[in-house]
Every structure is written in structure tokens, then in C-alpha cells.
Scaffold this active site. Structure first.
Site, mmCIF file in Angstrom:
data_model
loop_
_atom_site.group_PDB
_atom_site.id
_atom_site.type_symbol
_atom_site.label_atom_id
_atom_site.label_comp_id
_atom_site.label_asym_id
_atom_site.label_seq_id
_atom_site.Cartn_x
_atom_site.Cartn_y
_atom_site.Cartn_z
ATOM 1 N N GLY A 268 -1.316 7.147 50.473
ATOM 2 C CA GLY A 268 -2.553 6.390 50.512
ATOM 3 C C GLY A 268 -2.391 5.147 51.362
ATOM 4 O O GLY A 268 -1.549 5.092 52.262
ATOM 5 N N CYS A 269 -3.201 4.129 51.087
ATOM 6 C CA CYS A 269 -3.149 2.881 51.857
ATOM 7 C C CYS A 269 -1.727 2.338 51.901
ATOM 8 O O CYS A 269 -1.095 2.130 50.866
ATOM 9 C CB CYS A 269 -4.086 1.850 51.235
ATOM 10 N N PHE A 270 -1.223 2.090 53.106
ATOM 11 C CA PHE A 270 0.202 1.745 53.233
ATOM 12 C C PHE A 270 0.555 0.332 52.789
ATOM 13 O O PHE A 270 1.728 0.009 52.643
ATOM 14 C CB PHE A 270 0.741 2.015 54.635
#
Length: 212
Positions: free
Chosen positions: A51-53
Site C-alpha cells: 500500500g502507501c509507501f
């Protein structure tokens, strides 16, 4: 003009052309103060997409035995993409984190445990409220040993999900790593620079059983 369905993977012929010039990379990791690019001889590299890093990178830099982490893009077609391009759904890249670690302190199996237990690996082309193919779950392997360990861990986690009553099929992609493109400096160690920033990381309450 047709709109892009960001939950669908694209073909190479539909990908943005990108550029030949790599993204500038900061010399030092702002948390560990080690090189962002160099891998010492006794260190190993792992690459995970969860997902969002932003939150993923923080999860890993907080662990013992981590030399450096970096946010970036992998698994797509567009060379040296920008964040805006990746978010457009027209590069096929996933947001990912490159982890340089000391296997004498933290093993690849321990990194896999962090991977499985800290996101939802059965959501396809999204992670929570973050929707799009760039948020897909993936493990990018760099050795045959990593490939085997990743595949075996997937089977163990799938069984653990079933035993908890979660019958969804894991959608995590396990593939050999291609080029890893560093994200813009604003995204590197983002939650260290912005402690109150967004973090979408969260597990499903299932623990990864140890290897047999």
C-alpha cells in the site's frame, strides 16, 4: 477522453513513456544516516509493496538490523516515473519499499512476518481507502531463496486466515524484482519528516505461523 480505471493493470503499449534520467536521490537516509543507495557486503536487500509507501517505510526502518530503507516504484513499465505518473494508473508500478538489512540481526523470514501481519493481502488493487493498482500487495524477490521463502510464507498465512474464518484468497503478487526506481525526496522517510502525516498501514489480526 476516456478515463483510466486505476484498479486495472495496464499493458506496456498503454504505459507512459517516462524518461531516461533517474530521480535525484538524497545521499543519506535521514533516520539512520547511512547511504540511500549503497549496500555493504554483509547486507541483503528485500523489496515489499503493502500500500502507501509512507507507513511501510517507517515500519521497516523502526526494526533492528535495518541499514536503510527507500520508497520507490517497481513492477511496471514506465522508466523513472514520477509520483504523479504512478498515481495516474498509467505506469503499472506499485509503491514499494527497498529494505537493506543485516541478516545476522533480522532474517528475511522476520521481514516476511512484518509484511504479512501489517497490511491486508487480500484486497487486490487497493489497500484500505487507497485505491489503485499502485497500492497492490507484492513481494519482489532478489534470490531463489527469497522466492521460496515468500511462497511458503504465503501458504502459511493463507491457512492462518482460513483458520480465523477469513476465506478470501490472498492477492499478493510474488515475482522477481525488476528495476526499482527511487521516489522523489519528499517521499523518502516521509513520516519522519512529517510525524503526523498519513499512514494507512494496518493488519487483519492474523499472525504468520513460523516455518515448519
Amino acid at each position: 477522453m476516456s478515463s483510466i480505471d486505476k484498479t486495472q493493470r495496464i499493458t506496456q503499449s498503454d504505459a507512459l513513456p517516462g524518461r531516461s534520467t533517474p530521480m535525484p536521490v538524497a545521499r543519506l537516509h535521514v533516520v539512520h544516516e547511512h547511504s540511500m543507495t549503497h549496500v555493504p557486503d554483509h547486507m541483503s536487500v528485500a523489496i515489499f509493496a503493502m500500500g502507501c509507501f509512507w507507513g511501510v517505510e517507517r515500519l521497516f526502518w523502526q526494526q533492528p538490523g535495518i541499514y536503510s530503507t527507500a520508497a520507490g516504484y517497481i513492477g511496471g513499465y514506465t522508466p523513472n516515473p514520477t509520483y504523479r505518473e504512478v498515481c495516474s494508473g498509467q505506469t503499472d508500478h506499485a509503491e514499494a519499499v527497498r529494505v537493506v538489512f543485516d541478516p545476522a540481526v533480522i532474517s528475511y523470514d522476520q521481514l516476511l512476518q512484518l509484511f504479512w501481519e501489517n497490511h491486508d493481502p487480500a484486497q487486490g488493487m487497493r489497500q484500505g481507502g487507497d485505491i489503485g493498482s499502485q497500492y497492490r500487495s507484492a513481494i519482489y524477490t532478489l534470490t531463489p531463496e527469497q522466492e521460496q521463502a515468500a511462497q511458503e510464507s504465503l501458504q502459511r498465512f493463507q491457512q492462518a486466515m482460513r483458520e480465523k474464518g477469513d476465506v478470501r484468497a490472498i492477492s499478493t503478487e510474488i515475482v522477481p524484482a525488476g528495476p526499482f526506481y527511487y521516489a522523489e525526496d519528499d517521499h523518502q522517510q516521509y513520516l519522519y519528516k512529517n510525524p503526523n502525516g498519513y499512514c494507512g498501514l494496518g493488519g487483519i489480526g492474523v499472525c504468520l505461523p513460523p516455518p515448519r
